[in-house]
Design a protein around this motif. Structure first.
Motif, PDB file in Angstrom:
ATOM      1  N   LEU A   6       0.834  -1.198   0.000  1.00  0.00           N
ATOM      2  CA  LEU A   6       0.000   0.000   0.000  1.00  0.00           C
ATOM      3  C   LEU A   6       0.874   1.255   0.000  1.00  0.00           C
ATOM      4  N   ASN A   7       0.449   2.229  -0.807  1.00  0.00           N
ATOM      5  CA  ASN A   7       1.165   3.493  -0.831  1.00  0.00           C
ATOM      6  C   ASN A   7       0.147   4.632  -0.785  1.00  0.00           C
ATOM      7  N   PRO A   8      -0.318   4.959   0.442  1.00  0.00           N
ATOM      8  CA  PRO A   8      -1.427   5.919   0.565  1.00  0.00           C
ATOM      9  C   PRO A   8      -1.133   7.310  -0.023  1.00  0.00           C
ATOM     10  N   SER A  47      -7.763   0.801   8.207  1.00  0.00           N
ATOM     11  CA  SER A  47      -7.624  -0.668   8.178  1.00  0.00           C
ATOM     12  C   SER A  47      -6.405  -1.130   7.363  1.00  0.00           C
ATOM     13  N   MET A  48      -5.427  -0.265   7.248  1.00  0.00           N
ATOM     14  CA  MET A  48      -4.211  -0.631   6.505  1.00  0.00           C
ATOM     15  C   MET A  48      -3.520  -1.868   7.072  1.00  0.00           C
ATOM     16  N   LYS A  49      -3.640  -2.009   8.414  1.00  0.00           N
ATOM     17  CA  LYS A  49      -2.974  -3.152   9.066  1.00  0.00           C
ATOM     18  C   LYS A  49      -3.556  -4.487   8.591  1.00  0.00           C
ATOM     19  N   ASN A  50      -4.834  -4.429   8.191  1.00  0.00           N
ATOM     20  CA  ASN A  50      -5.509  -5.674   7.769  1.00  0.00           C
ATOM     21  C   ASN A  50      -5.203  -6.071   6.330  1.00  0.00           C
ATOM     22  N   PHE A  51      -4.530  -5.214   5.591  1.00  0.00           N
ATOM     23  CA  PHE A  51      -4.229  -5.515   4.185  1.00  0.00           C
ATOM     24  C   PHE A  51      -3.180  -6.618   4.103  1.00  0.00           C
ATOM     25  N   LYS A  52      -3.573  -7.714   3.422  1.00  0.00           N
ATOM     26  CA  LYS A  52      -2.667  -8.865   3.378  1.00  0.00           C
ATOM     27  C   LYS A  52      -1.744  -8.869   2.167  1.00  0.00           C
ATOM     28  N   TRP A  60      -8.641  -3.679  -3.426  1.00  0.00           N
ATOM     29  CA  TRP A  60      -8.878  -3.546  -1.992  1.00  0.00           C
ATOM     30  C   TRP A  60      -9.728  -2.308  -1.706  1.00  0.00           C
ATOM     31  N   LEU A  61      -9.396  -1.178  -2.359  1.00  0.00           N
ATOM     32  CA  LEU A  61     -10.155   0.056  -2.152  1.00  0.00           C
ATOM     33  C   LEU A  61     -11.601  -0.095  -2.652  1.00  0.00           C
ATOM     34  N   ILE A  62     -11.756  -0.781  -3.787  1.00  0.00           N
ATOM     35  CA  ILE A  62     -13.107  -0.994  -4.328  1.00  0.00           C
ATOM     36  C   ILE A  62     -13.932  -1.854  -3.366  1.00  0.00           C
TER      37      ILE A  62
END
Lengths: 183, 87
Positions: A6-8, A47-52, A60-62
């Protein structure tokens, strides 16, 4: 094995248009669509921590946005439900039929069209993503937003001839990309 | 005689430029005339026009929407504030 990161910092530039288009085609309200997109980005941050890392950032965003849209419809439907209680049965000719049920579903006719438009929108935004930032920005303003040449030139501080060169390159790249993915 | 020739006969690049402008309804009648003349005999121009029109039609038929620059800047600002809170 997780392959995506992820790169917010890039989220707004890369995905805001795509998410906005996805939302507005479902809620038909520009202000609400903007709020839902903003809520999606905020929820994604939390919820970035939950991104696997199994899905791409966009997917993921959708997925988060879909939940937001469902929540939005749940909210307005609960209000609508209260209103429906006051409606009476149309007992004259069709016993027990709700008034609603007698009206043709307006979405039924266009369901396939909507699906195709979603896929087409997806293909266009994917191609737009591949353009250099300036080309994408000029193309978006001129072709999607429909702004006039003068407004774009003033906003981006470029000359009209410069704009047409950028448009020409962007159109060429878009046509190439769309030929591979859509035409 | 030379002037008359250049009045209606345009180069391929000029034709492409006019074709681009025509997609946004910004080409004048004279420019469209010049483009049509070239269209009659230039294969490259014909295929460019065909491709360009197809792109315009596809994008129009998709009915896509996007955020304008000020909306995007506002969103970016709100997002940065939220991002700072998270960090």
């Amino acid at each position: 094995m997780p392959t995506h990161k992820l790169n917010p910092d890039n989220w707004i530039n890369k995905y805001s248009d795509y998410l906005f288009n996805y939302t507005i085609s479902r809620v038909n309200d520009r202000e609400m669509a903007k709020d839902l997109v903003q809520d999606t980005f905020f929820a994604a941050l939390k919820s970035m921590k939950n991104f696997k890392g199994n899905a791409s950032e966009r997917t993921w965003l959708i997925a988060i946005l879909k939940r937001k849209i469902i929540d939005y419809y749940r909210k307005i439907n609960s209000k609508k439900g209260q209103a429906e209680v006051r409606m009476s049965y149309n007992a004259e000719d069709n016993d027990g039929d709700w008034l609603e049920e007698q009206v043709a579903d307006p979405y039924d006719k266009t369901a396939e069209d909507d699906l195709e438009n979603d896929e087409l929108g997806d293909a266009i935004f994917k191609c737009l993503d591949k353009l250099p930032e300036k080309q994408a920005s000029v193309f978006r303003m001129k072709t999607i937003e429909g702004l006039d040449t003068e407004t774009i030139c003033n906003e981006l501080n470029i000359t009209a001839s410069n704009l047409w060169v950028i448009i020409h390159r962007a159109r060429n790249a878009m046509a190439d990309c769309m030929e591979k993915t859509w035409f | 005689m030379k002037q008359k020739k250049s009045f209606l006969f345009i180069s391929c690049d000029e034709a492409k430029h006019i074709c681009d402008k025509a997609q946004y309804k910004e080409a004048s009648i004279l420019e469209k005339m010049k483009l049509n003349v070239r269209y009659l005999w230039c294969k490259v121009t014909r295929s460019y026009i065909k491709r360009n029109k197809k792109l315009t039609h596809t994008i129009k038929s998709s009915n896509i929407n996007c955020l304008n620059n000020s909306e995007k800047q506002h969103l970016q600002k709100q997002f940065k504030q939220e991002l700072k809170k998270q960090q």
